[in-house]
Design an enzyme around this catalytic site. Structure first.
Site, PDB file in Angstrom:
ATOM      1  N   ASP A  17       0.830  -1.204   0.000  1.00  0.00           N
ATOM      2  CA  ASP A  17       0.000   0.000   0.000  1.00  0.00           C
ATOM      3  C   ASP A  17       0.870   1.263   0.000  1.00  0.00           C
ATOM      4  O   ASP A  17       1.957   1.290   0.589  1.00  0.00           O
ATOM      5  CB  ASP A  17      -0.882  -0.022   1.258  1.00  0.00           C
ATOM      6  CG  ASP A  17      -1.835   1.147   1.322  1.00  0.00           C
ATOM      7  OD1 ASP A  17      -2.724   1.223   0.453  1.00  0.00           O
ATOM      8  OD2 ASP A  17      -1.703   1.975   2.238  1.00  0.00           O
ATOM      9  N   GLU A  77       0.905  -0.432  -5.140  1.00  0.00           N
ATOM     10  CA  GLU A  77      -0.042   0.657  -5.378  1.00  0.00           C
ATOM     11  C   GLU A  77       0.800   1.921  -5.526  1.00  0.00           C
ATOM     12  O   GLU A  77       1.199   2.542  -4.544  1.00  0.00           O
ATOM     13  CB  GLU A  77      -1.019   0.800  -4.206  1.00  0.00           C
ATOM     14  CG  GLU A  77      -2.099   1.839  -4.492  1.00  0.00           C
ATOM     15  CD  GLU A  77      -2.637   2.524  -3.249  1.00  0.00           C
ATOM     16  OE1 GLU A  77      -3.710   3.128  -3.327  1.00  0.00           O
ATOM     17  OE2 GLU A  77      -1.973   2.473  -2.190  1.00  0.00           O
TER      18      GLU A  77
END
Length: 750
Positions: A429, A482
């Site tokens: 993330d 990401e």
């Protein structure tokens, strides 16, 4: 004989303020009547009396009580006639002395308790362990730090170890000592690791490290390497046995080593376990891991998803963070059960042919008092300078990746999930926030790197080390970033200068596509480039196409509600979006509820609107997604060359006036090519001539306007033969009927 321990030292020990208890407690060399011997000292606040028991012959020698608070001492020679080196005990000497005697005590209830001396127990850490930790290269850190089940001299217990280099003293507090840490003060070391063997501690015991920090303040901290934790809002770590589960996924794990993530079909279903389905009678409706495993595996199998991606499952104090603000990096959240229960979850998914990817968050951590923040009273895991150590958007702290031990902690944590839980992939993330020192910062709010640039060199090195370690140690495991910027080589190998990820999320494709679909169809003719632009850079990275939870939260609305038009057009547009996405180069990811055509924006307290399946239109979307997944799996041309320009070919991308796109997907062998025809307007286009590379029969294998999906059933079933007329610079063509707001997919049959 008078003790050689000062009264002041004993007082600090009794009060729990001694900075180095192991310098007093345990076996220590002394001169006794001209001979070298061992003084064994113990702090036993519950003891009425204590003895040294010779392990060889069982003889007892009473220990003298030197302080009413429970400080005892006895002079002991482990081997008569063999003096102890007066210069001090080596590690080998301590091993010998710990096995040659035991401590016996009678408590206030008159119960007799016998145990090995915790302060004579040999360290679980070897010199090589300490060297690797200092170098930041101990990839099995989780086998040494934390709470390790251990048996010493026949006595079962738990070995606790924690890195806190700036602490003055560290105590173990927990169920095993009534949360009074004075009797379990840890031994320090030059490596900054504090360690203690606690006889009788067991699986299920709650515990914390009580740390006397550099400022003289006591703070209770959860174990950074703890394998389990209490149910929030409680914050203690819990002793766990990670060997209880008997794995049955040997076939899956063996096949995974040969699985090639570049060329296989990958349909990913993103899931928030806390809200995917609810369970009556449980706290907040959280379903347990075992029930979730059975339901989710069945659902993914029926929907033809190949993988699930779980939003973070590591322990997190604030449920509303969805797991993205982790404290227990090594502990699956107790909201759904125990570590063994989560192992069952992964095992069951594997036995049903479903891979498990988890979201992993090394980019930041929260400031909760029991967590990593100022762990030993100093910025240990985080940067000291707030311009580097605090995230302005999330109010969280940023790891100091340049510090060896911190980098080691996170790399080892990633490997831990792959090793102990058989996880198949890690989606990292907020990678962009890691790469740039000026991320979300204005001028003057960030510190340039040593070359004056804005690149976070420590984070870059960390990500490369992480990816190299994952791919070397666990072949077939995938990593996904990401990452929303133009950083080059995110999914390129480290030896080629890249970051080493398997995949990069294609945030540009997602933003462009949704922006295009927000337009009313009559205006789409002016936005054709928003669809075609992604193919300019589609093969610069190994892209995964995400329609994730981020697209249906924070006021954005559900995907269905973002579609323009009346009721019919909204559903048709959603089917069109999915069909375009599934046939675009790249692997696919869809957040739960998207397959139901939810009306409501996702809410973690409520979850998907399963009741919508009572309506035919919503069941149609669900069936459409299932069939698209199956089409991708069955047709090599739709997954074999997702990351190569050899697998894609424009047929017609210039017809913006009609808002039409036509393209071919191809495989690396002689597998039949796939022709995709997209109509982004609600106008039916009859006899639309499309050029094809080869004459023959082109079977329609999918049509998003099918009645089965809730469409108007404008199809080309069962298929079309070529007409011998060239089109689009190709030698032959077919004349198709383009469904309104629809996609027709054809496969060459002969």
């Amino acid at each position: 004989m008078q003790t050689q321990v000062s009264l002041s030292s004993i007082g600090h020990l009794i009060n729990g303020t001694h900075e180095n208890p192991s310098s007093v407690l345990g076996p220590h060399p002394v001169d006794y009547r001209g001979q070298s011997a061992i003084a064994v000292r113990s702090f036993l606040p519950e003891a009425q009396a204590a003895w040294i028991v010779d392990s060889a012959n069982g003889s007892r020698r009473p220990m003298r009580r030197l302080h009413p608070g429970g400080f005892f001492e006895a002079i002991y020679s482990p081997s008569a006639g063999q003096p102890v080196d007066a210069a001090g005990l080596s590690r080998e000497d301590k091993v010998k002395s710990s096995s040659s005697y035991r401590i016996q005590m009678s408590n206030q209830s008159g119960e007799m308790i016998e145990m090995p001396d915790p302060y004579a127990a040999p360290s679980i850490l070897t010199d090589f362990d300490r060297y690797l930790i200092g170098e930041g290269r101990h990839h099995q850190l989780y086998e040494r730090l934390g709470a390790q089940l251990r048996t010493i001299d026949g006595t079962k217990g738990v070995n606790f170890a924690v890195w806190a280099p700036n602490a003055r003293s560290v105590q173990l507090v927990g169920d095993f000592n009534g949360w009074d840490g004075r009797s379990h003060a840890a031994r320090g070391s030059d490596a900054g690791i504090w360690e203690m063997f606690v006889p009788g501690a067991k699986v299920g015991d709650r515990y914390k490290f009580r740390i006397l920090d550099a400022h003289g303040q006591w703070t209770d901290k959860a174990d950074p390497c703890g394998f389990a934790a209490e149910l929030p809002p409680l914050t203690a770590s819990v002793v766990a046995d990670l060997k209880l589960h008997s794995w049955s996924d040997d076939e899956w794990m063996s096949n995974r080593r040969d699985w090639n993530p570049m060329h296989e079909a990958m349909n990913v279903y993103e899931v928030h376990l806390g809200s995917w389905q609810k369970a009556a009678g449980r706290t907040h409706g959280w379903m347990d891991y075992r029930s979730l495993a059975k339901r989710l595996a069945d659902y993914c199998h029926r929907m033809n998803f190949t993988h699930v991606e779980l939003m973070p499952i590591n322990e997190h104090p604030f449920t509303g963070s969805w797991g993205y603000q982790a404290v227990g990096y090594f502990a699956p959240t107790s909201r759904h059960g125990s570590p063994e229960d989560f192992m069952f979850f992964v095992d069951h998914m594997h036995q049903n042919g479903i891979g498990v990817i988890v979201d992993w968050v090394p980019a930041h951590f929260p400031k909760d008092a029991h967590g990593l923040a100022k762990f030993d009273g100093t910025p240990l895991y985080e940067h000291a300078d707030v311009r580097q150590g605090e995230h302005p958007d999330w109010g969280t702290l940023i790891p100091n990746y340049a510090r060896n031990e911190v980098r080691n902690f996170f790399v080892a944590n990633a490997l831990f999930w792959l090793d102990k839980y058989h996880i198949d992939g890690l989606r990292v993330d907020a990678v962009a926030s890691m790469l740039y020192l000026d991320y979300s910062r204005e001028d003057g709010e960030w510190v340039p790197n040593e070359y004056g640039g804005r690149e976070n060199l420590g984070a870059i090195d960390f990500l490369r080390e992480f990816n190299v370690a994952v791919h070397e140690k666990f072949p077939g495991v995938v990593t996904a970033a990401e990452e929303s910027t133009a950083w080059p080589g995110v999914s390129r190998p480290v030896h080629e200068g890249g970051l080493g990820f398997t995949y990069k999320w294609n945030m540009g494709w997602m933003n462009d596509s949704l922006r295009y679909f927000h337009n009313e169809p009559i205006h789409r003719q002016f936005h054709q480039n928003e669809l075609t632009f992604s193919l300019i850079y589609a093969f610069t990275e190994n892209f995964m196409l995400p329609l994730s939870h981020d697209e249906v939260v924070h006021g954005k609305g559900s995907l269905l509600s973002q579609m323009p038009g009346d009721m019919w057009q909204k559903f048709a547009n959603l089917r069109l979006l999915y069909s375009y996405m599934w046939t675009h180069p790249g692997k696919n990811l869809l957040f739960m509820g998207g397959e139901l055509a939810m009306w409501n924006e996702w809410n973690a307290d409520d979850g998907p609107q399963w009741e919508l399946l009572d309506f035919e239109t919503h069941r149609g979307i669900q069936q459409c997604v299932s069939d698209l997944n199956q089409v991708v799996i069955e047709n090599k041309a739709l997954h074999d060359l997702d990351f190569s320009g050899d697998g894609f070919e424009w047929v017609d991308c210039m017809n913006g006036q009609d808002s039409v796109l036509v393209y071919l997907r191809k495989a690396s062998d002689d597998s039949p090519p796939i022709l995709v025809c997209c109509n982004f307007t609600p106008v039916v286009r009859q006899l639309y001539r499309v050029g094809v590379p080869k004459a023959g029969y082109w079977k329609e294998i999918f049509n998003s306007d099918s009645k089965a999906y809730g469409g108007s059933d404008v199809t080309n079933s069962p298929g079309l033969a070529t007409i011998g007329v060239g089109q689009h610079d190709r030698p032959d063509s077919i004349e198709i009927t383009m469904p309104p707001l629809g996609v027709s997919i054809f496969r060459l049959e002969s």
